[in-house]
Design an enzyme around this catalytic site. Structure first.
Site, short mmCIF file in Angstrom:
data_model
loop_
_atom_site.label_atom_id
_atom_site.label_comp_id
_atom_site.label_asym_id
_atom_site.label_seq_id
_atom_site.Cartn_x
_atom_site.Cartn_y
_atom_site.Cartn_z
N ARG A 89 -4.71 3.09 14.42
CA ARG A 89 -4.36 1.85 13.73
C ARG A 89 -3.90 0.80 14.73
O ARG A 89 -3.21 1.13 15.70
CB ARG A 89 -3.25 2.15 12.74
N HIS B 63 0.83 -1.20 0.00
CA HIS B 63 0.00 0.00 0.00
C HIS B 63 0.86 1.25 0.00
O HIS B 63 2.07 1.20 0.28
CB HIS B 63 -0.96 -0.01 1.18
C1 SIN Z 1 -2.36 5.32 5.27
O1 SIN Z 1 -2.32 6.25 6.07
O2 SIN Z 1 -3.23 5.26 4.41
C2 SIN Z 1 -1.32 4.25 5.33
C3 SIN Z 1 -0.26 4.60 6.29
C4 SIN Z 1 0.98 3.75 6.27
O3 SIN Z 1 1.22 2.98 5.39
O4 SIN Z 1 1.76 3.86 7.22
#
Ligand code: SIN
Length: 289
Positions: free
Chosen positions: A277, A262
């Site tokens: 998170r 991602h």
């Molecule tokens: C996100 O904030 O969308 C992903 C963050 C990350 O990969 O640390």
């Protein structure tokens, strides 16, 4: 039509993936290769055994799941994420995220004072760890009012499938070093992992190197390693096997670090994007594919 480097069309779904039926939740694919939005579910309440089983199936099938309109508390977040494994802690020495009053929940908050954000290049979380996290679950309660701050997800299965047979054979058996110091500074782990890995649940093969953490291929001289990694990083990040998640307030993205990479976009400064998170621990080092 997009064709792979060997000229073959890219199939939307591999034949060894039977179609699954979902009866207790609604699953809407986000793209042909990765991502699905899950609706008809309330993550502030206990889920039924059938819902739990189906969300787990969908996670294995789609690699990243999205949920909307879920005003979850820390307890809700932890209860839901814990269905997938033991919750763990970030390995980073210097991270952009901040602790909260709960040891397992980290705060990801960006505003007009932010100098940078977390995760702007393609990566899987903390692949520098000897046992990288199984996945991460990000809840954003506040997102920029005019859009922006999307997260992109790429299927490392589809990226693997699109390689030529010659390249698959070449990469098979090679390992790469993943160095946490590249992202989090000194004092973070450095580990070697196979480049081609097999997912422990789906059995599918994927490519396990990423722009953030992977420094070199162990079995090659540096110039060859640099060239191959450059190709693989760009290949994994191709649009053809990616999806783009547009956040709305109180959305959740839950990704599988073993088969998805991602990348977060920072196109919304000075607006606020804010959330929490948790990460789910892996249970074993990546398996060579
Ligand atoms: C996100 O904030 O969308 C992903 C963050 C990350 O990969 O640390």
């Amino acid at each position: 039509m997009f064709t792979s480097t060997v000229g073959a069309p890219i199939a939307a779904r591999t034949p060894d993936q039977p179609a699954r039926r979902y009866t207790s939740i609604t699953v809407t694919p986000a793209s042909p290769h990765i991502g699905a939005e899950i609706t008809d579910i309330d993550l502030t309440s206990d889920l039924s055994p059938q819902q739990i089983a189906e969300v787990k199936d969908a996670f294995v099938q789609y690699q990243v799941l999205f949920f909307r309109e879920q005003k979850i508390s820390f307890d809700d977040h932890i209860r839901f994420a814990s269905l997938f494994g033991t919750l763990g802690r970030h390995v980073g020495a210097q991270t952009i995220s901040k602790p909260t009053d709960h040891p397992l929940v980290r705060k990801f908050h960006y505003d007009e004072n932010s100098q940078r954000i977390s995760g702007e290049s393609w990566h899987s979380d903390q692949s520098c760890a000897p046992i990288p996290p199984l996945g991460s679950m990000l809840y954003n309660h506040t997102v920029p009012p005019d859009g922006g701050g999307d997260t992109l997800f790429a299927s490392t299965y589809a990226a693997y499938d699109a390689l030529s047979d010659r390249m698959k054979t070449f990469l098979s058996g090679l390992t790469a070093t993943h160095d946490g110091a590249r992202v989090f500074g000194p004092g973070t782990p450095k580990s070697s992992h196979p480049i081609i890995i097999r997912h422990p649940e789906s059995g599918r093969r994927g490519i396990f190197v990423n722009w953030d953490f992977t420094s070199h291929i162990n079995e090659l001289p540096r110039s060859e390693s640099d060239a191959i990694l450059k190709f693989l990083f760009r290949h994994i990040g191709r649009d053809e096997w990616a999806c783009r998640f547009r956040w709305r307030p109180h959305s959740i993205a839950f990704w599988d670090n073993r088969c998805a990479q991602h990348k977060a976009l920072w196109d919304y400064w000075p607006n606020v994007r804010s959330g929490f998170r948790v990460q789910i621990e892996g249970s074993a080092p990546p398996i060579a594919g």
